[in-house]
Design an enzyme around this catalytic site. Sequence first.
Site, PDB file in Angstrom:
ATOM      1  N   HIS A 196      17.489  -1.705   9.201  1.00  0.00           N
ATOM      2  CA  HIS A 196      16.467  -0.334   8.097  1.00  0.00           C
ATOM      3  C   HIS A 196      16.704   0.546   7.734  1.00  0.00           C
ATOM      4  CE1 HIS A 196      14.900  -3.302  12.195  1.00  0.00           C
ATOM      5  NE2 HIS A 196      14.408  -3.780  11.328  1.00  0.00           N
ATOM      6  N   GLU A 441       5.666 -18.580  -8.712  1.00  0.00           N
ATOM      7  CA  GLU A 441       6.977 -18.530  -7.752  1.00  0.00           C
ATOM      8  C   GLU A 441       8.236 -19.676  -8.369  1.00  0.00           C
ATOM      9  OE1 GLU A 441       6.917 -15.473  -4.783  1.00  0.00           O
ATOM     10  OE2 GLU A 441       4.363 -17.128  -4.339  1.00  0.00           O
ATOM     11  N   ASP A 465      11.363 -14.413  -6.001  1.00  0.00           N
ATOM     12  CA  ASP A 465      11.464 -16.560  -5.489  1.00  0.00           C
ATOM     13  C   ASP A 465      11.379 -17.167  -6.687  1.00  0.00           C
ATOM     14  OD1 ASP A 465      11.574 -16.706  -2.395  1.00  0.00           O
ATOM     15  OD2 ASP A 465       9.304 -15.582  -3.020  1.00  0.00           O
ATOM     16  N   CYS A 512       4.741  -9.661 -10.274  1.00  0.00           N
ATOM     17  CA  CYS A 512       5.185  -8.388  -9.248  1.00  0.00           C
ATOM     18  C   CYS A 512       6.095  -8.368  -8.322  1.00  0.00           C
ATOM     19  CB  CYS A 512       3.974  -8.795  -8.266  1.00  0.00           C
ATOM     20  SG  CYS A 512       3.810 -10.885  -6.977  1.00  0.00           S
TER      21      CYS A 512
END
Length: 580
Positions: A196, A441, A465, A512
């Site tokens: 995080h 993808e 991906d 993207c």
Amino acid sequence: MSFTLHGLGVSGGIAIGRALLMSHATLEVSHLTVGPRMVDREIARFDQAVATVKSELAAMKESTEHAPAELSAFIDIHTMFLEDPELIDKPREIIRARRCNAEWALVQQMEQLVAQFEQFDDPYLRERKLDVRQVVERVIKELLGHPSRAAMKADKGLKEETLVVVAHDLSPADVISFKEHRFASFITDVGGATSHTAILARSMAIPSVVGLSNARSLIRDGEVLIIDGMRGVVIIDPDERVLEEYQLRKNQIELEKTKLKRLKNSKSQTIDGIDVALYANIELPVDTPEALEGGAEGIGLFRTEFLFLDRGDMPDEQEQYEAYKKVVKGMGGRPVTIRTFDLGNDKDLHPDSSVHDRVKTNPALGRRAIRLSLAEPQMFQTQLRAILRASKFGPIKLLIPMLAHAHEIDQTLAALEQAKSSLRGEKVAFDEDIQVGGMIEIPAAALAIGLFLRRLDFLSIGTNDLIQYTLAIDRSDEQVASLYDPLHPAVLMLLAHTISSAEKANVPVSVCGEMAGDPLLTRLFLGMGLRIFSMHPSQILKVKNRVLKANAGELAPTVRRMLRQEEPGKLREALEKLNA
Ligand code: PEP
Ligand code: MG
């Protein structure tokens, strides 16, 4: 004496400053025995500390309404831990049973929980042990009487901008207070690329290096440090020459940043007059201001699955509708591409969620994304209706993830028609002509692209991906990360084939995935014929800068020649030349 430490550079840029060592409260805890009459007082002290930290987190959440999406998610996770009986009731029992001090009881229970988290196979869940440690650290600091903020106070006489925080670990809450405190950088002993703290550092653009193992024990307070967040290097006590060299690089980086800001309002167009659309990828509605700030002409990818994460229940139609509406309104008439939820792979549902068990063992190849949507028609209808309802407020495009089969599109379109007809029946307004696009993808989709071009209004290539499936590399597995190669000739062939096929068919196509935001690849993509890019907002101006200096017409034949090259070394050389 000067020496260098190597870690993981998780956020770029260079910082130069003096070390400010942060205390590690959990290490300071001693085991004390308390008298029988003091037990209740110890429990009350514990409860009070938990309550204080909880209210601090709540205040922090309120004050960070426009902060990156991850931020409030972390605060939620930490608050959730503070409500978990495992962390709240158990220490009380330990205090009573062993007649010990609250700090010690809490650390004992924390170690138990951390050991349990370490057993998880799932890397995301394993990393949550860091959240347990961080939240406990906060409570302990409260109990010891030096709350987190106090621990970060700079020495008198030294400006915060000149200080580098050196810590064993930092909680997201600590990182938030960086915003107020304006420290130059932070470095930590622990943490990985997906921790995080690392994600936060990136989204806040603070130069940072994590995973340095023993920085905190090797570095002394006040020592001069150079942090190279790009290469993951920390130089301690550098000599004059090195210091000068880095100061020069730091100034250059800052100058470039200032110059880039001036590009915000300039038209994104190549030298030969080709318009290139630069869109933003977002995860939650709170990311919208950042997208606008970065100069985005629209949202190219709204990863809606983030609305579903870290919670035991599902967002209902109204909640989703509000979220989509907020983004559309926030973007003020610019297009917003909403991707239906891509759950099931690295973005797993909460174990308490009703469909969690239906996602099976190999998530990347299993019932993920559109496969899960089609298997859960109710959940899919809820989302489609919410998106349609929001389409009344501005241009929304619908994007379908992980398509491999033509029948998946047919079924999706049927589901969309069902949602539309239910809304018509209820006399609810929506955009009847909403455009539907598909993510390319999976290599099968890129190869049999005609199937998709015939059925869809637009395409968006998800390189993250596409690389994973083309090269059979789990994108979340650190051990094979070096084999995850965006420049593999097979990946480039699939990209070029998809872009040129879409161009011939007159179907808009964008990229993207992360590749779209890499300025070193902008010229390559322009040469392939790409005219729409979608990326993290912080990258938009860097990519625009490349677009403005490129001549798309001249790049096309060069890139065509380059793509005939299969040898990786030669491909890289050609790319360097392309960018020279
Ligand atoms: C991609 O796969 O490139 C993509 C943009 O989607 P995600 O990263 O959410 O899988
Ligand atoms: Mg994807």
